[in-house]
Design a protein around this motif. Sequence first.
Motif, PDB file in Angstrom:
ATOM      1  N   LEU A   1      -2.461  -0.548   0.540  1.00  0.00           N
ATOM      2  CA  LEU A   1      -1.862  -1.456  -0.456  1.00  0.00           C
ATOM      3  C   LEU A   1      -1.058  -2.546  -0.771  1.00  0.00           C
ATOM      4  O   LEU A   1      -0.800  -3.249   0.470  1.00  0.00           O
ATOM      5  CB  LEU A   1      -0.245   0.045   0.245  1.00  0.00           C
ATOM      6  CG  LEU A   1       0.980   0.270  -0.584  1.00  0.00           C
ATOM      7  CD1 LEU A   1       0.584   0.311  -2.516  1.00  0.00           C
ATOM      8  CD2 LEU A   1       1.880   0.913  -0.126  1.00  0.00           C
ATOM      9  N   THR A   2      -0.372  -2.447  -1.974  1.00  0.00           N
ATOM     10  CA  THR A   2       0.242  -4.374  -1.863  1.00  0.00           C
ATOM     11  C   THR A   2       1.239  -3.995  -2.673  1.00  0.00           C
ATOM     12  O   THR A   2       0.968  -3.082  -3.985  1.00  0.00           O
ATOM     13  CB  THR A   2      -1.150  -5.301  -2.408  1.00  0.00           C
ATOM     14  OG1 THR A   2      -1.182  -4.781  -4.191  1.00  0.00           O
ATOM     15  CG2 THR A   2      -2.252  -5.452  -2.323  1.00  0.00           C
ATOM     16  N   ILE A   3       2.323  -4.627  -2.918  1.00  0.00           N
ATOM     17  CA  ILE A   3       3.581  -4.996  -2.815  1.00  0.00           C
ATOM     18  C   ILE A   3       3.897  -6.104  -3.125  1.00  0.00           C
ATOM     19  O   ILE A   3       3.644  -6.477  -2.077  1.00  0.00           O
ATOM     20  CB  ILE A   3       4.753  -3.840  -2.177  1.00  0.00           C
ATOM     21  CG1 ILE A   3       4.033  -2.539  -2.317  1.00  0.00           C
ATOM     22  CG2 ILE A   3       5.756  -4.182  -3.222  1.00  0.00           C
ATOM     23  CD1 ILE A   3       4.716  -1.905  -1.019  1.00  0.00           C
TER      24      ILE A   3
ATOM     25  N   ILE B   1       2.642  -7.107   1.793  1.00  0.00           N
ATOM     26  CA  ILE B   1       4.105  -7.071   1.070  1.00  0.00           C
ATOM     27  C   ILE B   1       4.270  -8.896   1.022  1.00  0.00           C
ATOM     28  O   ILE B   1       4.288  -9.202   1.916  1.00  0.00           O
ATOM     29  CB  ILE B   1       5.287  -6.215   1.684  1.00  0.00           C
ATOM     30  CG1 ILE B   1       4.932  -4.825   1.929  1.00  0.00           C
ATOM     31  CG2 ILE B   1       5.878  -6.323   0.455  1.00  0.00           C
ATOM     32  CD1 ILE B   1       5.522  -3.914   1.917  1.00  0.00           C
ATOM     33  N   VAL B   2       4.930  -8.481  -0.087  1.00  0.00           N
ATOM     34  CA  VAL B   2       4.913 -10.044  -0.488  1.00  0.00           C
ATOM     35  C   VAL B   2       6.639 -10.075  -1.248  1.00  0.00           C
ATOM     36  O   VAL B   2       6.547  -9.598  -2.498  1.00  0.00           O
ATOM     37  CB  VAL B   2       3.591 -10.816  -1.424  1.00  0.00           C
ATOM     38  CG1 VAL B   2       4.094 -12.495  -2.151  1.00  0.00           C
ATOM     39  CG2 VAL B   2       2.754 -10.980  -1.660  1.00  0.00           C
TER      40      VAL B   2
ATOM     41  N   ASP C   1      -0.535  -3.360  -6.267  1.00  0.00           N
ATOM     42  CA  ASP C   1      -0.688  -1.622  -7.024  1.00  0.00           C
ATOM     43  C   ASP C   1       0.693  -1.368  -6.780  1.00  0.00           C
ATOM     44  O   ASP C   1       0.941  -0.305  -8.465  1.00  0.00           O
ATOM     45  CB  ASP C   1      -0.953  -1.144  -5.589  1.00  0.00           C
ATOM     46  CG  ASP C   1      -2.809  -1.339  -4.809  1.00  0.00           C
ATOM     47  OD1 ASP C   1      -3.254  -1.640  -5.788  1.00  0.00           O
ATOM     48  OD2 ASP C   1      -2.342  -1.279  -3.544  1.00  0.00           O
ATOM     49  N   MET C   2       1.367  -1.266  -6.997  1.00  0.00           N
ATOM     50  CA  MET C   2       3.087  -0.912  -7.303  1.00  0.00           C
ATOM     51  C   MET C   2       4.603  -1.926  -6.732  1.00  0.00           C
ATOM     52  O   MET C   2       4.315  -2.852  -6.520  1.00  0.00           O
ATOM     53  CB  MET C   2       3.240   0.362  -6.991  1.00  0.00           C
ATOM     54  CG  MET C   2       3.659   0.352  -5.011  1.00  0.00           C
ATOM     55  SD  MET C   2       3.979   2.064  -4.750  1.00  0.00           S
ATOM     56  CE  MET C   2       2.730   2.581  -4.482  1.00  0.00           C
TER      57      MET C   2
ATOM     58  N   ILE D   1       6.970   6.054  -1.410  1.00  0.00           N
ATOM     59  CA  ILE D   1       5.393   4.847  -1.484  1.00  0.00           C
ATOM     60  C   ILE D   1       4.463   5.495  -0.822  1.00  0.00           C
ATOM     61  O   ILE D   1       3.648   5.604  -1.763  1.00  0.00           O
ATOM     62  CB  ILE D   1       5.976   3.833  -0.609  1.00  0.00           C
ATOM     63  CG1 ILE D   1       7.212   3.119  -1.186  1.00  0.00           C
ATOM     64  CG2 ILE D   1       4.579   3.113  -0.545  1.00  0.00           C
ATOM     65  CD1 ILE D   1       7.395   2.019   0.318  1.00  0.00           C
ATOM     66  N   VAL D   2       4.645   6.283  -0.024  1.00  0.00           N
ATOM     67  CA  VAL D   2       2.986   7.243   0.362  1.00  0.00           C
ATOM     68  C   VAL D   2       2.833   8.148  -1.071  1.00  0.00           C
ATOM     69  O   VAL D   2       2.096   8.432  -1.306  1.00  0.00           O
ATOM     70  CB  VAL D   2       3.063   8.021   1.785  1.00  0.00           C
ATOM     71  CG1 VAL D   2       2.233   8.486   1.408  1.00  0.00           C
ATOM     72  CG2 VAL D   2       3.294   6.767   2.904  1.00  0.00           C
ATOM     73  N   GLU D   3       3.747   8.916  -1.026  1.00  0.00           N
ATOM     74  CA  GLU D   3       3.465   9.526  -2.519  1.00  0.00           C
ATOM     75  C   GLU D   3       2.825   9.162  -4.094  1.00  0.00           C
ATOM     76  O   GLU D   3       2.069  10.004  -4.605  1.00  0.00           O
ATOM     77  CB  GLU D   3       5.416  10.697  -2.687  1.00  0.00           C
ATOM     78  CG  GLU D   3       4.923  11.494  -4.322  1.00  0.00           C
ATOM     79  CD  GLU D   3       6.477  11.796  -4.509  1.00  0.00           C
ATOM     80  OE1 GLU D   3       6.741  12.107  -5.323  1.00  0.00           O
ATOM     81  OE2 GLU D   3       7.131  11.847  -3.605  1.00  0.00           O
TER      82      GLU D   3
END
Length: 204
Positions: free
Chosen positions: A27-29, A61-62, A103-104, A161-163
Amino acid sequence: CDIDTFSPERRDESLVKELKDGCPERLTIFFPHRHCNEKGIDLVLGAYDILSQKLGHQPAIVFAGTGPSLPLVKDAAEKYKHVRYIGFVNSVEEMARYYASVDMGLALSGWETFGLSILESMASGNAIVGAAAGAAYEHVTESGAGTILKERTPEALANAIVELFHSDLTEKKAKARKYAEKFSWNDCFKRQLNLYKEITGLKK
């Protein structure tokens, strides 16, 4: 919202590969908000270990920007391999590149009135975890492009976030872009002009 600058077309595959770091499902945020509790920085940092456990991998996470909680962000970047702090980003193009390559997005402030940064993220094709109040709530619920944070706790954020991550992200991202397009300068001026015509009794 400048939907030409902030667009999925700004996606940089080399940046995507760098953030995924050999794990395609990672996952990337991107979190380019003021580093303070009002923006939910405490929730994001507090959720990281929980999120890593639930996902089975450390998400990337950035963080960009500054604020009173910056020391905590820098500490997290030193502690976790996949947490990155890139400083204050002055370039609009660079912001657009990061938005389009993750991703989000997270919109955790319940005090936003319009939420331009939310729309920029959505225009870039990001699904959104949004606060349960303010512009974030309106944009997420109206678009169907994300998940609402039920409680302001790290555990609730990790669950949201997981959902969202395990939902149909492709569909959510498409809905985000389509919704943001309604807020282009061109469309906004058209709606404003039509409103004036309606008020004055002129034909559209």
